[in-house]
Motif scaffolding. Structure first.
Motif, PDB file in Angstrom:
ATOM      1  N   TYR A 172       0.849  -1.193   0.000  1.00  0.00           N
ATOM      2  CA  TYR A 172       0.000   0.000   0.000  1.00  0.00           C
ATOM      3  C   TYR A 172       0.882   1.240   0.000  1.00  0.00           C
ATOM      4  N   THR A 173       0.393   2.306  -0.607  1.00  0.00           N
ATOM      5  CA  THR A 173       1.083   3.595  -0.594  1.00  0.00           C
ATOM      6  C   THR A 173       0.113   4.663  -0.090  1.00  0.00           C
ATOM      7  N   SER A 174       0.597   5.880   0.014  1.00  0.00           N
ATOM      8  CA  SER A 174      -0.240   6.963   0.532  1.00  0.00           C
ATOM      9  C   SER A 174      -1.480   7.199  -0.324  1.00  0.00           C
ATOM     10  N   SER A 215      -4.006   3.137  20.079  1.00  0.00           N
ATOM     11  CA  SER A 215      -4.326   4.540  20.326  1.00  0.00           C
ATOM     12  C   SER A 215      -4.880   5.222  19.091  1.00  0.00           C
ATOM     13  N   GLY A 216      -5.972   5.951  19.282  1.00  0.00           N
ATOM     14  CA  GLY A 216      -6.587   6.684  18.194  1.00  0.00           C
ATOM     15  C   GLY A 216      -5.888   7.972  17.840  1.00  0.00           C
ATOM     16  N   ARG A 217      -4.784   8.301  18.554  1.00  0.00           N
ATOM     17  CA  ARG A 217      -4.049   9.507  18.149  1.00  0.00           C
ATOM     18  C   ARG A 217      -3.658   9.397  16.681  1.00  0.00           C
ATOM     19  N   THR A 218      -3.201   8.212  16.290  1.00  0.00           N
ATOM     20  CA  THR A 218      -3.059   7.872  14.872  1.00  0.00           C
ATOM     21  C   THR A 218      -3.090   6.354  14.765  1.00  0.00           C
ATOM     22  N   ALA A 219      -4.081   5.848  14.055  1.00  0.00           N
ATOM     23  CA  ALA A 219      -4.227   4.405  13.889  1.00  0.00           C
ATOM     24  C   ALA A 219      -4.738   4.112  12.490  1.00  0.00           C
ATOM     25  N   ALA A 220      -4.164   3.097  11.861  1.00  0.00           N
ATOM     26  CA  ALA A 220      -4.538   2.705  10.495  1.00  0.00           C
ATOM     27  C   ALA A 220      -5.298   1.390  10.519  1.00  0.00           C
ATOM     28  N   TYR A 221      -6.320   1.300   9.687  1.00  0.00           N
ATOM     29  CA  TYR A 221      -7.142   0.091   9.605  1.00  0.00           C
ATOM     30  C   TYR A 221      -7.397  -0.254   8.139  1.00  0.00           C
ATOM     31  N   LEU A 222      -7.549  -1.544   7.872  1.00  0.00           N
ATOM     32  CA  LEU A 222      -8.065  -1.957   6.579  1.00  0.00           C
ATOM     33  C   LEU A 222      -9.521  -1.504   6.510  1.00  0.00           C
ATOM     34  N   THR A 223      -9.854  -0.746   5.513  1.00  0.00           N
ATOM     35  CA  THR A 223     -11.198  -0.193   5.407  1.00  0.00           C
ATOM     36  C   THR A 223     -12.254  -1.289   5.376  1.00  0.00           C
ATOM     37  N   TYR A 230     -12.667  -5.007  18.406  1.00  0.00           N
ATOM     38  CA  TYR A 230     -13.319  -5.500  17.190  1.00  0.00           C
ATOM     39  C   TYR A 230     -12.311  -6.182  16.263  1.00  0.00           C
ATOM     40  N   VAL A 231     -11.149  -5.579  16.101  1.00  0.00           N
ATOM     41  CA  VAL A 231     -10.127  -6.148  15.214  1.00  0.00           C
ATOM     42  C   VAL A 231      -9.650  -7.499  15.744  1.00  0.00           C
ATOM     43  N   TYR A 232      -9.330  -7.550  17.043  1.00  0.00           N
ATOM     44  CA  TYR A 232      -8.859  -8.808  17.617  1.00  0.00           C
ATOM     45  C   TYR A 232      -9.943  -9.892  17.584  1.00  0.00           C
ATOM     46  N   SER A 233     -11.173  -9.533  17.910  1.00  0.00           N
ATOM     47  CA  SER A 233     -12.245 -10.526  17.986  1.00  0.00           C
ATOM     48  C   SER A 233     -12.594 -11.117  16.630  1.00  0.00           C
ATOM     49  N   HIS A 234     -12.197 -10.436  15.558  1.00  0.00           N
ATOM     50  CA  HIS A 234     -12.465 -10.950  14.216  1.00  0.00           C
ATOM     51  C   HIS A 234     -11.222 -11.602  13.600  1.00  0.00           C
ATOM     52  N   GLY A 235     -10.250 -11.931  14.443  1.00  0.00           N
ATOM     53  CA  GLY A 235      -9.126 -12.753  14.012  1.00  0.00           C
ATOM     54  C   GLY A 235      -7.979 -12.027  13.349  1.00  0.00           C
ATOM     55  N   TRP A 236      -7.982 -10.703  13.364  1.00  0.00           N
ATOM     56  CA  TRP A 236      -6.904  -9.940  12.739  1.00  0.00           C
ATOM     57  C   TRP A 236      -5.805  -9.614  13.749  1.00  0.00           C
ATOM     58  N   ALA A 256       3.770   0.067   6.342  1.00  0.00           N
ATOM     59  CA  ALA A 256       4.657  -1.099   6.296  1.00  0.00           C
ATOM     60  C   ALA A 256       4.134  -2.247   7.152  1.00  0.00           C
ATOM     61  N   VAL A 257       3.331  -1.952   8.167  1.00  0.00           N
ATOM     62  CA  VAL A 257       2.812  -3.022   9.027  1.00  0.00           C
ATOM     63  C   VAL A 257       1.859  -3.921   8.259  1.00  0.00           C
ATOM     64  N   PHE A 258       1.266  -3.419   7.168  1.00  0.00           N
ATOM     65  CA  PHE A 258       0.292  -4.200   6.409  1.00  0.00           C
ATOM     66  C   PHE A 258       0.941  -5.122   5.371  1.00  0.00           C
ATOM     67  N   GLU A 259       2.272  -5.158   5.342  1.00  0.00           N
ATOM     68  CA  GLU A 259       2.929  -6.142   4.484  1.00  0.00           C
ATOM     69  C   GLU A 259       2.607  -7.549   4.967  1.00  0.00           C
ATOM     70  N   ASP A 260       2.310  -7.673   6.250  1.00  0.00           N
ATOM     71  CA  ASP A 260       1.804  -8.933   6.792  1.00  0.00           C
ATOM     72  C   ASP A 260       0.307  -8.987   6.508  1.00  0.00           C
ATOM     73  N   GLU A 261      -0.123  -9.928   5.703  1.00  0.00           N
ATOM     74  CA  GLU A 261      -1.515  -9.984   5.272  1.00  0.00           C
ATOM     75  C   GLU A 261      -2.478 -10.290   6.412  1.00  0.00           C
ATOM     76  N   LYS A 262      -1.950 -10.738   7.552  1.00  0.00           N
ATOM     77  CA  LYS A 262      -2.816 -11.019   8.694  1.00  0.00           C
ATOM     78  C   LYS A 262      -3.057  -9.779   9.558  1.00  0.00           C
ATOM     79  N   THR A 263      -2.352  -8.698   9.255  1.00  0.00           N
ATOM     80  CA  THR A 263      -2.504  -7.464  10.023  1.00  0.00           C
ATOM     81  C   THR A 263      -3.707  -6.682   9.522  1.00  0.00           C
TER      82      THR A 263
END
Length: 454
Positions: free
Chosen positions: A44-46, A189-197, A222-228, A133-140
């Motif tokens: 992914y890029t900006s 932390s929601g100060r800055t957090a990225a999620y798969l839309t 929610y993210v953890y409970s859905h296996g991510w 870069a954290v999303f290079e792991d497809e399980k993230t």
């Protein structure tokens, strides 16, 4: 050793290990954990990112600088969420900087959505690349970066600013260690957090958010409970800065955080199963079991009592007490050593920091007893709802914000952290030398020999 003393000693050792294992292990984890690197052909890029910035418009200058930092990273879109009364003013700001509109999560069309508070300052134009870069792991499914409280300008800062700095330094330490060991995290932390839309754009989550008081905890759960997986980027080029309360309101801010902590953890413990699974064994110990090691004053006092029982009648009792006291002192400052390496003059606040760490234990207990209180202690929400400025006031307000924002230079919010962020033996020696120098200066000033601080 008498049998009774052996019982006291066994109890002391058990409590000591239980209390301080979560401090010792991260010392190694912090050094061994490696940042996620940016690949030449990144997944992914900006251009795949939409940044959502909720704002209460507490400070127009902070918001302007926050948006400048975000805009420098060239995301595909920036959506700003505010009260209806402030929409015209936000539109004026956006038109100045080329932003599109005020919308919400349902309008996101990119593959990644990044939530950012209105008082965070990203370190440079590649910040999003490091975050992605954290999303290079497809399980993230979600990720964040390290954080730092902005230190007030000047050689000395005030005590509340230092306490805020200490809070985030300790939080980063804990987050990186648990995340590195088993992937667990108390709260992203929601100060800055990225999620798969794709994870967030569904009716189930929308219903969750409507029922929850603590968005950060809710999204983490929610993210953890859905296996991510959730991954923290620890690269020194991706350390954002933020402003915390640097006045007595900081205590109210701590109370709000503590209440949210209890509410969120109890919700997870009562409604989810992932928190006690073998997968997150370290997080179970540090986050969920460790939360009951409070207040620290009671635990440390019990340690001294048990040690006294084990050493009763021994000539080495005093030495044993000194060793335990020195160890406790070390554990109270070890997470702050990176900050002291940057600002050795802040070591003057070590006694205050230790005292507040014990006070915070009682804040936690009070927060537990009053966790149903969702009042935003550091701000009055009703004061944030009216329009920040009327029509004729908009242009002067923006001009003032822009002029004040110009003082945010390279040495202010948004600067990139340089060098290592931990310590070596030589650096620790340098820290001790700096402390001795400051002590000598203070002594010279007391005796009036004209010594000046640098």
């Amino acid at each position: 050793m008498p049998a009774e003393a052996k019982v006291w000693l066994a109890a002391f050792i058990a409590l000591f290990v239980f209390r301080y294992l979560r401090t010792v292990v991260p010392i190694f984890t912090f050094n061994l954990y490696r940042p996620k690197r940016i690949r030449d052909k990144a997944r992914y890029t900006s251009s795949d990112v939409t940044v959502v910035v909720p704002t209460t418009f507490k400070s127009e200058t902070e918001l302007m600088h926050c948006l400048r930092c975000i805009f420098a990273c060239s995301p595909a879109e920036v959506l700003i969420v505010c009260s209806i009364a402030n929409v015209p003013l936000i539109k004026q700001i956006c038109s100045l900087k080329g932003f599109k509109q005020v919308e919400a999560l349902k309008e996101v069309e990119t593959e990644i959505v990044v939530f950012a508070d209105d008082d965070v300052f990203w370190p440079g134009p590649q910040y999003i690349d490091y975050l992605l870069a954290v999303f290079e792991d497809e399980k993230t499914g979600a990720g964040g970066t390290r954080q730092r409280a902005r230190r007030n300008p000047g050689f000395f800062t005030n005590v509340y600013n230092f306490l805020g700095i200490s809070y985030l330094e300790r939080r980063v330490w804990n987050n990186i260690s648990t995340n590195a060991i088993d992937g667990s995290l108390s709260t992203l932390s929601g100060r800055t957090a990225a999620y798969l839309t794709a994870i967030l754009q569904n009716e189930e989550l929308y219903e969750w958010l409507e029922r929850q008081n603590d968005d950060d905890k809710c999204l983490t759960r929610y993210v953890y409970s859905h296996g991510w997986n959730i991954t923290i980027q620890s690269d020194p080029n991706a350390v954002l800065e933020t402003n915390l309360e640097d006045n007595p309101k900081y205590i109210s801010q701590c109370m709000r955080w503590a209440r949210g902590h209890w509410r969120g953890n109890f919700t997870v413990m009562s409604q989810e199963s992932y928190w006690c699974s073998s997968r997150y064994w370290w997080g179970l110990y540090v986050i969920y079991v460790g939360q009951f090691q409070s207040p620290a004053l009671l635990i440390d006092g019990l340690l001294f009592g048990l040690l006294g029982g084990a050493m009763k009648g021994s000539d080495d009792t005093r030495f044993a007490f000194i060793c335990l006291g020195a160890w406790i002192f070390f554990t109270k400052i070890v997470k702050l050593i990176p900050h002291f390496l940057r600002y050795p003059q802040d070591m003057m606040y070590i006694p205050v920091s230790i005292a507040f760490s014990y006070l915070h234990g009682f804040i936690n207990i009070y927060a537990l007893a009053t966790q149903s209180n969702t009042h935003w202690g550091s701000q009055k929400i009703e004061s944030l709802q009216p329009a920040r400025a009327q029509n004729e006031e908009v242009v002067p307000l923006l001009r003032n914000a822009i002029s004040e924002g110009e003082v945010f230079g390279a040495e202010m919010p948004g600067r990139m952290m340089m060098g290592r962020d931990y310590f070596s033996v030589s650096e620790l020696a340098h820290l001790i030398e700096a402390y001795a120098t400051l002590a000598a200066m203070a002594g010279s000033l007391r005796h009036g020999d004209g010594a000046e601080l640098p």
